[in-house]
Design an enzyme around this catalytic site. Structure first.
Site, PDB file in Angstrom:
ATOM      1  N   GLU A 168       0.805  -1.232   0.000  1.00  0.00           N
ATOM      2  CA  GLU A 168       0.000   0.000   0.000  1.00  0.00           C
ATOM      3  C   GLU A 168       0.834   1.277   0.000  1.00  0.00           C
ATOM      4  O   GLU A 168       0.322   2.365   0.249  1.00  0.00           O
ATOM      5  CB  GLU A 168      -0.985   0.023   1.177  1.00  0.00           C
ATOM      6  CG  GLU A 168      -2.341  -0.539   0.862  1.00  0.00           C
ATOM      7  CD  GLU A 168      -2.346  -2.041   0.581  1.00  0.00           C
ATOM      8  OE1 GLU A 168      -3.230  -2.472  -0.157  1.00  0.00           O
ATOM      9  OE2 GLU A 168      -1.496  -2.791   1.084  1.00  0.00           O
ATOM     10  N   TYR A 170       3.466   2.053   2.028  1.00  0.00           N
ATOM     11  CA  TYR A 170       4.089   2.454   3.287  1.00  0.00           C
ATOM     12  C   TYR A 170       5.595   2.169   3.243  1.00  0.00           C
ATOM     13  O   TYR A 170       6.125   1.752   2.219  1.00  0.00           O
ATOM     14  CB  TYR A 170       3.397   1.742   4.453  1.00  0.00           C
ATOM     15  CG  TYR A 170       1.975   2.199   4.672  1.00  0.00           C
ATOM     16  CD1 TYR A 170       1.694   3.491   5.095  1.00  0.00           C
ATOM     17  CD2 TYR A 170       0.896   1.347   4.426  1.00  0.00           C
ATOM     18  CE1 TYR A 170       0.388   3.927   5.287  1.00  0.00           C
ATOM     19  CE2 TYR A 170      -0.417   1.769   4.612  1.00  0.00           C
ATOM     20  CZ  TYR A 170      -0.661   3.061   5.040  1.00  0.00           C
ATOM     21  OH  TYR A 170      -1.962   3.483   5.218  1.00  0.00           O
ATOM     22  N   ARG A 218       2.652  -8.667   4.513  1.00  0.00           N
ATOM     23  CA  ARG A 218       1.722  -8.181   3.486  1.00  0.00           C
ATOM     24  C   ARG A 218       2.535  -7.529   2.383  1.00  0.00           C
ATOM     25  O   ARG A 218       3.100  -6.445   2.557  1.00  0.00           O
ATOM     26  CB  ARG A 218       0.713  -7.201   4.077  1.00  0.00           C
ATOM     27  CG  ARG A 218      -0.346  -6.785   3.071  1.00  0.00           C
ATOM     28  CD  ARG A 218      -1.555  -6.201   3.758  1.00  0.00           C
ATOM     29  NE  ARG A 218      -2.515  -5.671   2.800  1.00  0.00           N
ATOM     30  CZ  ARG A 218      -3.703  -5.200   3.139  1.00  0.00           C
ATOM     31  NH1 ARG A 218      -4.069  -5.188   4.408  1.00  0.00           N
ATOM     32  NH2 ARG A 218      -4.513  -4.736   2.216  1.00  0.00           N
ATOM     33  N   HIS A 256      -1.541   3.804  -1.950  1.00  0.00           N
ATOM     34  CA  HIS A 256      -2.606   4.763  -1.660  1.00  0.00           C
ATOM     35  C   HIS A 256      -2.612   5.922  -2.662  1.00  0.00           C
ATOM     36  O   HIS A 256      -3.649   6.542  -2.877  1.00  0.00           O
ATOM     37  CB  HIS A 256      -2.461   5.310  -0.238  1.00  0.00           C
ATOM     38  CG  HIS A 256      -2.899   4.336   0.813  1.00  0.00           C
ATOM     39  ND1 HIS A 256      -4.061   3.610   0.733  1.00  0.00           N
ATOM     40  CD2 HIS A 256      -2.316   3.962   1.994  1.00  0.00           C
ATOM     41  CE1 HIS A 256      -4.177   2.843   1.801  1.00  0.00           C
ATOM     42  NE2 HIS A 256      -3.143   3.033   2.568  1.00  0.00           N
ATOM     43  N   GLN A 343     -17.643   5.074   3.044  1.00  0.00           N
ATOM     44  CA  GLN A 343     -18.096   6.331   3.626  1.00  0.00           C
ATOM     45  C   GLN A 343     -17.891   6.430   5.130  1.00  0.00           C
ATOM     46  O   GLN A 343     -17.636   7.517   5.653  1.00  0.00           O
ATOM     47  CB  GLN A 343     -19.582   6.547   3.293  1.00  0.00           C
ATOM     48  CG  GLN A 343     -19.831   6.835   1.828  1.00  0.00           C
ATOM     49  CD  GLN A 343     -21.301   7.054   1.531  1.00  0.00           C
ATOM     50  OE1 GLN A 343     -22.039   7.581   2.344  1.00  0.00           O
ATOM     51  NE2 GLN A 343     -21.739   6.628   0.358  1.00  0.00           N
TER      52      GLN A 343
END
Length: 678
Positions: A168, A170, A218, A256, A343
């Protein structure tokens, strides 16, 4: 009775020194409760409920190994003995239900929203205001030891292992990929050098803690960014991690900052599982599939076909803590399905708010929103069968009240019946299905095609009346707005005929939805096929991709209409859309040639089209159809006026209470909270 239909989901996984009771992993998701020790009783209840619900392996939200790794200022850490006590609440809550739990160690690197950020190279992230400092050799070695210390403390706190966050985008991912790593020392350059940081972390943790401790890694299998890794580089890393001592290999997809969606509702289910399967061919440790797996049939197919050894879900287990138990007892129709809207979960996380769930407001609030059986059953009328009304009715009935739900049309669902026909929002069908099952299971009396009034409610002698009558579209009030070519969004989404050139008035969420709906042929019965979706977004479909980051040029089909999307405000269109999903909708319209205009004044509708004023100049848009998405008005005539005496006590929720924005998150929560109090 336990089902055999989902035998692979329910099969234990033996790791030699320990056994995980089934193949379901609750993936890491930051809730906002991790960062303060005084919230750990709530965090323990949150994880405990999902362990009770049958999940085999749970993974915490990201915990930093040091201050430089904070995602947010003063974020959650595990680097002192004082951190152990609150974490023991969490591990105990999980273990008493026979599940395992891992602490995720996450160093944000250049993604941190704080001034101490560091990275492989001093390259600023597009999603953080702070430019990182480049880690020196000494600092890299110290950071490795910080990971070891965190893992050691995690074991003392009762965790069954750790997950090392290497995807992701990081810190570890920043070392693994040329996208950020531009070093020329032993930590940069070739993939063997770029993966050194990750491999040394695993080796050091394994050496310190021994064999009987789960180390899950991961790994980003598909970077989806410029200068990202190829699949062969991913496989090289996976093999090295296995050799270094990992127990499990988890799937990460996309950074991201990537401009390709990976988890929003328009992404097809299990869209990336082929990449997981490709890596699984090359390692012997169990491999976990992830991303857009939300229902048992999808999970079972992945496991039965041998594409992965476990399936990871995060948001689906926010939506329904008892997903596994319902699967095991043939109650799949009772699963409250994650609709991947983001949301109340990710949007909250990125706004530094506590995460919860749009379709399950108890998520993250297990100790606060409690549905206790009532000792004084009441007769309750709920007027309106949208999501607010269904939420209130089913929670109240589940608590033991006698509930009658009145719906003026021939079906429940309200605005969700409109949303579900928008391409990419097919998951909204699932929420309506869930509530219909709950209406039946909880014994709600459902009266369809019944437009009830206050006099009738008073005659029937209800104790409480919940008004959830929703909204109607706000009409356009300009010259010619009563012309037949002017339609409301409800008429369009219900199938009204629309011309080839369209002006959409109003660029809120509904305006974007209607524009996307009009780009494609109407009422597609199924979600977009995975292959077509990958072509449209530029994802390399080859599991053994050689393109950088797994990207290729997008192939966008021509839209079936020419569309103008207009708004009165001078702010950018879509500014009010979800923080983690709005960019997807804006990109979708942009690449399909939708013309977006702001600061528009609407003048008149004529046979020629729509007259508008922009920057002081009149302009004619030669369109066949004008679709009005310019807000809503509450329907609340049934509410008594102030001071009027009634037999029942009246309450108002959802769009009937506030129509400013159609907010399903607020509507469902208001219904549940009110019903929990009655």
């Amino acid at each position: 009775m336990t089902t055999t239909r989902y035998a692979n989901i329910l099969k234990p996984l033996h790791l030699g020194f320990t056994t995980i009771k089934n193949r379901v992993v609750m993936g890491s998701m930051h809730t906002g409760l991790e960062d303060r020790f005084y919230n750990y009783p709530k965090l323990a209840a949150y994880f405990g409920e999902r362990a009770k619900g049958g999940v085999g392996l749970l993974i915490t939200g990201g915990i930093s190994p040091n201050r430089q790794g904070w995602l947010l200022p003063a974020g959650g850490t595990m680097n002192t003995l004082g951190d152990i006590a609150p974490h023991r609440l969490v591990t105990h809550a999980v273990h008493k239900h026979g599940a395992k739990i891992l602490l995720q160690i996450l160093h944000a690197g250049r993604y941190g929203y704080q001034p101490f950020v560091v990275s492989a190279s001093p390259i600023k992230s597009p999603i953080s205001p702070f430019k990182p400092r480049q880690l020196s050799e000494k600092q890299i070695l110290a950071t490795i030891q910080d990971y070891v210390k965190t893992a050691s403390l995690a074991k003392k706190a009762g965790y069954d292992g750790v997950e090392i966050m290497g995807s992701e985008g990081y810190l570890i991912n920043q070392f693994l990929s040329r996208h950020v790593n531009q070093r020329n020392d032993r930590w940069g350059g070739s993939i063997e050098n770029r993966m050194r940081f990750a491999v040394e972390i695993v080796k050091a943790i394994r050496a310190e803690i021994g064999e009987k401790f789960i180390i899950c890694f991961r790994l980003s299998l598909l970077d989806l960014v410029h200068d990202g890794n190829t699949m062969q580089e991913v496989i090289t890393v996976a093999k090295a991690l296995e050799k270094a001592g990992i127990t499990l290999l988890n799937t990460g997809i996309g950074w991201h900052e990537a401009r390709i969606p990976t988890i929003v509702t328009s992404v097809p289910r299990a869209a990336f599982v082929e990449y997981t399967a490709e890596v699984k061919k090359n390692v012997t440790v169990p491999v976990i599939a992830s991303n857009r797996i939300n229902m048992p049939d999808t999970a079972e197919e992945i496991l039965a076909s041998g594409q992965a050894d476990m399936v990871q879900m995060a948001r689906p287990l926010l939506a329904d803590a008892f997903w596994v138990n319902k699967t095991a007892t043939n109650r799949v129709d009772e699963i409250n399905t994650c609709i991947a809207c983001n949301q109340a979960c990710l949007d909250h996380t990125f706004k530094n708010q506590r995460a919860t769930c749009l379709v399950n407001p108890r998520a993250g609030y297990e100790t606060e929103l409690v549905y206790v059986k009532t000792k004084k059953p009441k007769r309750i009328a709920v007027v309106g069968g949208g999501v607010a009304g269904m939420s209130a009715a089913t929670v109240a009935a589940g608590r033991g009240h006698e509930v009658t739900l009145f719906e003026a049309t021939n079906d429940v669902g309200g605005q969700f019946n409109l949303a579900k026909v928008v391409p990419g929002k097919e998951e909204f069908h699932e929420t309506i299905r869930y509530f219909k099952v709950q209406i039946e299971k909880t014994g709600v009396e459902l009266r369809l095609n019944t437009k009830v009034n206050r006099e009738q409610l008073e005659r029937e002698g209800f104790d409480e009346v919940i008004v959830a009558t929703g909204v109607v579209p706000r009409a356009l009030k300009i010259a010619g707005s009563d012309a037949p070519q002017v339609l409301s969004y409800t008429e369009v989404l219900n199938g009204a005929s629309v011309g080839d050139r369209v002006a959409v008035i109003g660029a809120g969420g509904i305006g974007f939805d209607v524009s996307e709906f009009l780009l494609k042929p109407p009422l597609q019965p199924q979600p977009m096929p995975v292959e077509e979706w990958k072509r449209e977004w530029g994802v390399d479909p080859n599991p053994n991709y050689v393109t950088e980051g797994g990207m290729q040029p997008a192939e966008v089909e021509a839209p079936v209409r020419e569309i103008y999307l207009l708004q009165r405000k001078t702010t950018p269109l879509g500014a009010g859309l979800g923080k983690t999903t709005g960019w997807v909708h804006r990109a979708q319209l942009k690449k399909h040639g939708v013309r977006m205009l702001r600061g528009v004044q609407y003048k008149s509708v004529t046979d020629e089209g729509l007259w508008i004023e922009v920057d002081g100049h009149d302009q004619l848009l030669r369109v066949d159809t004008i679709v009005v998405c310019a807000g809503q008005e509450s329907v609340k005539e049934i509410m008594p006026v102030e001071g009027q005496k009634t037999i029942a006590k009246y309450h108002i929720i959802g769009g009937a209470k506030l129509a400013a924005e159609l907010d399903a998150k607020r509507a469902i929560r208001e219904g549940a909270e009110l019903a929990a109090r009655l």
